[in-house]
Every structure is written in C-alpha cells, then in structure tokens.
Design a protein around this motif. Structure first.
Motif, PDB file in Angstrom:
ATOM      1  N   ARG A   1       0.908  -1.229   0.012  1.00 36.49           N
ATOM      2  CA  ARG A   1      -0.029   0.173   0.066  1.00 36.49           C
ATOM      3  C   ARG A   1       0.805   1.405  -0.016  1.00 36.49           C
ATOM      4  NH1 ARG A   1      -3.487   0.244   5.022  1.00 36.49           N
ATOM      5  NH2 ARG A   1      -1.897   1.726   5.914  1.00 36.49           N
ATOM      6  N   PHE A   2       0.343   2.533  -0.524  1.00 40.01           N
ATOM      7  CA  PHE A   2       1.070   3.491  -0.635  1.00 40.01           C
ATOM      8  C   PHE A   2       0.228   4.752  -0.033  1.00 40.01           C
ATOM      9  CE2 PHE A   2       2.684   1.152  -4.133  1.00 40.01           C
ATOM     10  CZ  PHE A   2       4.103   1.228  -4.278  1.00 40.01           C
ATOM     11  N   ASP A   3       0.753   5.103   1.258  1.00 41.81           N
ATOM     12  CA  ASP A   3       0.070   6.085   2.038  1.00 41.81           C
ATOM     13  C   ASP A   3       0.917   7.472   1.793  1.00 41.81           C
ATOM     14  OD1 ASP A   3      -1.285   3.761   2.678  1.00 41.81           O
ATOM     15  OD2 ASP A   3      -0.780   4.122   4.801  1.00 41.81           O
ATOM     16  N   ILE A   4       0.167   8.599   2.235  1.00 38.72           N
ATOM     17  CA  ILE A   4       0.745   9.749   2.642  1.00 38.72           C
ATOM     18  C   ILE A   4       0.294  10.274   3.759  1.00 38.72           C
ATOM     19  CG2 ILE A   4       0.761  12.392   1.780  1.00 38.72           C
ATOM     20  CD1 ILE A   4      -0.293  11.410  -1.187  1.00 38.72           C
ATOM     21  N   VAL A   5       1.055  10.885   4.497  1.00 44.10           N
ATOM     22  CA  VAL A   5       0.954  11.398   5.836  1.00 44.10           C
ATOM     23  C   VAL A   5       1.209  12.881   5.967  1.00 44.10           C
ATOM     24  CG1 VAL A   5       1.547  11.251   8.505  1.00 44.10           C
ATOM     25  CG2 VAL A   5       1.329   9.129   7.411  1.00 44.10           C
ATOM     26  N   GLY A   6       0.292  13.668   6.120  1.00 40.50           N
ATOM     27  CA  GLY A   6       0.460  14.999   6.295  1.00 40.50           C
ATOM     28  C   GLY A   6       0.696  15.513   7.778  1.00 40.50           C
ATOM     29  N   VAL A   7       1.846  16.112   8.123  1.00 40.17           N
ATOM     30  CA  VAL A   7       2.261  16.724   9.139  1.00 40.17           C
ATOM     31  C   VAL A   7       1.894  18.116   9.339  1.00 40.17           C
ATOM     32  CG1 VAL A   7       3.786  16.935  10.977  1.00 40.17           C
ATOM     33  CG2 VAL A   7       3.726  14.816   9.688  1.00 40.17           C
ATOM     34  N   TYR A   8       1.062  18.579  10.142  1.00 40.45           N
ATOM     35  CA  TYR A   8       0.400  20.057   9.919  1.00 40.45           C
ATOM     36  C   TYR A   8       0.821  20.663  11.653  1.00 40.45           C
ATOM     37  CZ  TYR A   8      -2.091  18.610   6.042  1.00 40.45           C
ATOM     38  OH  TYR A   8      -2.308  18.150   4.659  1.00 40.45           O
ATOM     39  N   ARG A   9       1.421  21.768  11.478  1.00 42.44           N
ATOM     40  CA  ARG A   9       1.613  22.662  12.632  1.00 42.44           C
ATOM     41  C   ARG A   9       0.546  23.956  12.465  1.00 42.44           C
ATOM     42  NH1 ARG A   9       5.597  22.860  16.355  1.00 42.44           N
ATOM     43  NH2 ARG A   9       7.103  21.667  14.878  1.00 42.44           N
ATOM     44  N   ASN A  10      -0.180  24.067  13.452  1.00 44.19           N
ATOM     45  CA  ASN A  10      -1.102  25.017  13.587  1.00 44.19           C
ATOM     46  C   ASN A  10      -0.573  26.186  14.293  1.00 44.19           C
ATOM     47  OD1 ASN A  10      -1.432  24.820  16.631  1.00 44.19           O
ATOM     48  ND2 ASN A  10      -3.452  23.364  16.267  1.00 44.19           N
ATOM     49  N   LYS A  11      -1.491  27.284  14.315  1.00 40.40           N
ATOM     50  CA  LYS A  11      -0.778  28.531  14.598  1.00 40.40           C
ATOM     51  C   LYS A  11      -0.465  28.627  16.138  1.00 40.40           C
ATOM     52  CE  LYS A  11      -3.582  31.233  11.415  1.00 40.40           C
ATOM     53  NZ  LYS A  11      -4.508  32.302  11.013  1.00 40.40           N
ATOM     54  N   SER A  12      -1.066  27.775  17.039  1.00 40.21           N
ATOM     55  CA  SER A  12      -0.641  27.719  18.129  1.00 40.21           C
ATOM     56  C   SER A  12       0.697  26.722  18.430  1.00 40.21           C
ATOM     57  CB  SER A  12      -1.772  27.342  19.368  1.00 40.21           C
ATOM     58  OG  SER A  12      -2.432  26.218  18.959  1.00 40.21           O
ATOM     59  N   GLY A  13       1.242  26.108  17.490  1.00 38.31           N
ATOM     60  CA  GLY A  13       2.391  25.158  17.603  1.00 38.31           C
ATOM     61  C   GLY A  13       2.052  23.814  17.478  1.00 38.31           C
ATOM     62  N   ASP A  14       0.936  23.605  17.702  1.00 36.01           N
ATOM     63  CA  ASP A  14       0.253  21.871  17.875  1.00 36.01           C
ATOM     64  C   ASP A  14       0.575  21.360  16.698  1.00 36.01           C
ATOM     65  OD1 ASP A  14      -0.469  22.536  20.618  1.00 36.01           O
ATOM     66  OD2 ASP A  14      -2.354  23.154  19.914  1.00 36.01           O
ATOM     67  N   ILE A  15       1.083  19.975  16.816  1.00 35.30           N
ATOM     68  CA  ILE A  15       1.272  19.092  15.508  1.00 35.30           C
ATOM     69  C   ILE A  15      -0.162  18.301  15.345  1.00 35.30           C
ATOM     70  CG2 ILE A  15       2.475  17.166  14.556  1.00 35.30           C
ATOM     71  CD1 ILE A  15       4.160  19.727  14.519  1.00 35.30           C
ATOM     72  N   ASN A  16      -0.585  18.192  14.072  1.00 32.04           N
ATOM     73  CA  ASN A  16      -1.750  17.209  13.952  1.00 32.04           C
ATOM     74  C   ASN A  16      -1.302  16.426  12.565  1.00 32.04           C
ATOM     75  OD1 ASN A  16      -3.940  18.346  15.787  1.00 32.04           O
ATOM     76  ND2 ASN A  16      -3.408  20.049  14.708  1.00 32.04           N
ATOM     77  N   PHE A  17      -1.836  15.207  12.430  1.00 29.22           N
ATOM     78  CA  PHE A  17      -1.713  14.474  11.262  1.00 29.22           C
ATOM     79  C   PHE A  17      -2.889  14.095  10.612  1.00 29.22           C
ATOM     80  CE2 PHE A  17       1.275  13.508  15.041  1.00 29.22           C
ATOM     81  CZ  PHE A  17       2.424  13.359  14.483  1.00 29.22           C
ATOM     82  N   LYS A  18      -2.706  13.846   9.529  1.00 27.98           N
ATOM     83  CA  LYS A  18      -3.770  13.537   8.572  1.00 27.98           C
ATOM     84  C   LYS A  18      -3.149  12.265   7.583  1.00 27.98           C
ATOM     85  CE  LYS A  18      -7.330  15.066   5.445  1.00 27.98           C
ATOM     86  NZ  LYS A  18      -8.007  16.487   4.786  1.00 27.98           N
ATOM     87  N   HIS A  19      -3.686  11.142   7.473  1.00 22.71           N
ATOM     88  CA  HIS A  19      -3.341  10.090   7.091  1.00 22.71           C
ATOM     89  C   HIS A  19      -4.040   9.642   5.801  1.00 22.71           C
ATOM     90  CE1 HIS A  19      -1.941   5.652   7.859  1.00 22.71           C
ATOM     91  NE2 HIS A  19      -1.513   5.913   6.692  1.00 22.71           N
ATOM     92  N   PHE A  20      -3.645   9.523   4.754  1.00 21.78           N
ATOM     93  CA  PHE A  20      -4.171   9.183   3.408  1.00 21.78           C
ATOM     94  C   PHE A  20      -3.855   7.590   3.201  1.00 21.78           C
ATOM     95  CE2 PHE A  20      -3.698  13.609   3.636  1.00 21.78           C
ATOM     96  CZ  PHE A  20      -5.156  13.917   3.185  1.00 21.78           C
ATOM     97  N   GLU A  21      -4.657   6.617   3.561  1.00 21.71           N
ATOM     98  CA  GLU A  21      -4.324   5.237   3.296  1.00 21.71           C
ATOM     99  C   GLU A  21      -4.765   5.016   1.692  1.00 21.71           C
ATOM    100  OE1 GLU A  21      -6.320   2.974   6.083  1.00 21.71           O
ATOM    101  OE2 GLU A  21      -5.290   3.558   7.733  1.00 21.71           O
ATOM    102  N   ASP A  22      -3.710   4.193   1.042  1.00 18.72           N
ATOM    103  CA  ASP A  22      -3.909   3.737  -0.059  1.00 18.72           C
ATOM    104  C   ASP A  22      -4.040   4.924  -1.022  1.00 18.72           C
ATOM    105  OD1 ASP A  22      -4.109   1.873  -2.015  1.00 18.72           O
ATOM    106  OD2 ASP A  22      -6.220   1.275  -1.676  1.00 18.72           O
ATOM    107  N   ALA A  23      -3.138   6.013  -0.958  1.00 23.38           N
ATOM    108  CA  ALA A  23      -3.141   7.370  -1.459  1.00 23.38           C
ATOM    109  C   ALA A  23      -3.195   7.308  -2.896  1.00 23.38           C
ATOM    110  CB  ALA A  23      -2.400   8.307  -0.838  1.00 23.38           C
ATOM    111  N   PHE A  24      -2.248   6.214  -3.413  1.00 21.55           N
ATOM    112  CA  PHE A  24      -2.135   6.041  -4.854  1.00 21.55           C
ATOM    113  C   PHE A  24      -1.514   4.820  -5.091  1.00 21.55           C
ATOM    114  CE2 PHE A  24       1.780   7.820  -3.036  1.00 21.55           C
ATOM    115  CZ  PHE A  24       2.800   7.286  -3.574  1.00 21.55           C
ATOM    116  N   TYR A  25      -1.453   4.482  -6.497  1.00 18.47           N
ATOM    117  CA  TYR A  25      -0.709   3.247  -6.917  1.00 18.47           C
ATOM    118  C   TYR A  25      -0.441   3.415  -8.327  1.00 18.47           C
ATOM    119  CZ  TYR A  25       0.780  -1.418  -8.099  1.00 18.47           C
ATOM    120  OH  TYR A  25       1.421  -2.498  -8.500  1.00 18.47           O
TER     121      TYR A  25
END
Length: 118
Positions: free
Chosen positions: A94-118
């Motif tokens: 499987r090919f995934d993408i994980v987005g790592v986002y820092r918001n304005k207050s410095g907190d880290i959030n993740f967005k996981h796209f499973e099976d993003a492409f092939y």
C-alpha cells in the motif's frame, strides 16, 4: 542543513512515531534507490506500507496530499519495486501519505491518507 530539510526530517520522525503508536512496525527510513526515495516503510497487518511524509506549517499553500505529483509517485514506485525485490516480499502493498501540520498555536496534527495512490 537548510531549515526546510530539518523541518522535513522532524516531520518524518513525528509521523514514524505516530504510526508506530497505531501499531505499524518500522522497517526503514529514507530508503533510496537511485534518485528515488521513500520516507518511511512499515509493515501493518500483513501489508508492506510505503509512506510519503509531507510537512505543512499551515494550509495556505495547499494540503500535503496535493504535493505528491505524478513524478514523485513514479519515483516512489520505482524505489518500492526495488525494496520489494530486495526483501522478497510477496504479500500485498500500500502507498500512503501522511500530512504533518503545525497549527498557529504550534500544535502538531496528522492527516493519514491510506492507499493514496498506485
């Protein structure tokens, strides 16, 4: 090392730890084959998972998944083929993408796209 490179490496480390906490088993970081590189490679529930990590300090310039274009996908596929060959892997992948986002207050959030492409 340039600041964006350092941010990318830190994002890869954060994403790896986050996925490990979700039950993924890390096999390799920054696997290279020629010009191609795969950020993270895991096993998860009998799957071999290739992960591209993208860091964003906001969404003003777009979301992580939008920055894995055709050329990047092609390079990832090439490196994945080599990794599969070297490790004699014969189960699903499987090919995934994980987005790592820092918001304005410095907190880290993740967005996981499973099976993003092939």
């Amino acid at each position: 090392m340039a600041e964006h490179n350092e941010s990318g490496r830190k994002a890869e480390e954060l994403a790896a730890n986050w996925l490990i906490e979700k039950g993924y088993e890390l096999l390799a970081k920054n696997y290279r084959h020629g010009y191609a590189e795969i950020d993270l490679i895991f096993t998860y529930k009998k799957l071999l998972v290739f992960v591209e990590v993208k860091y964003r300090s906001g969404t003003g310039f777009g979301f992580a998944e939008e920055f894995v274009d055709y050329t990047k996908r092609k390079l990832i596929l090439k490196a994945a083929d080599q990794f599969i060959y070297e490790n004699n892997w014969d189960l699903d992948i499987r090919f995934d993408i994980v987005g790592v986002y820092r918001n304005k207050s410095g907190d880290i959030n993740f967005k996981h796209f499973e099976d993003a492409f092939y």
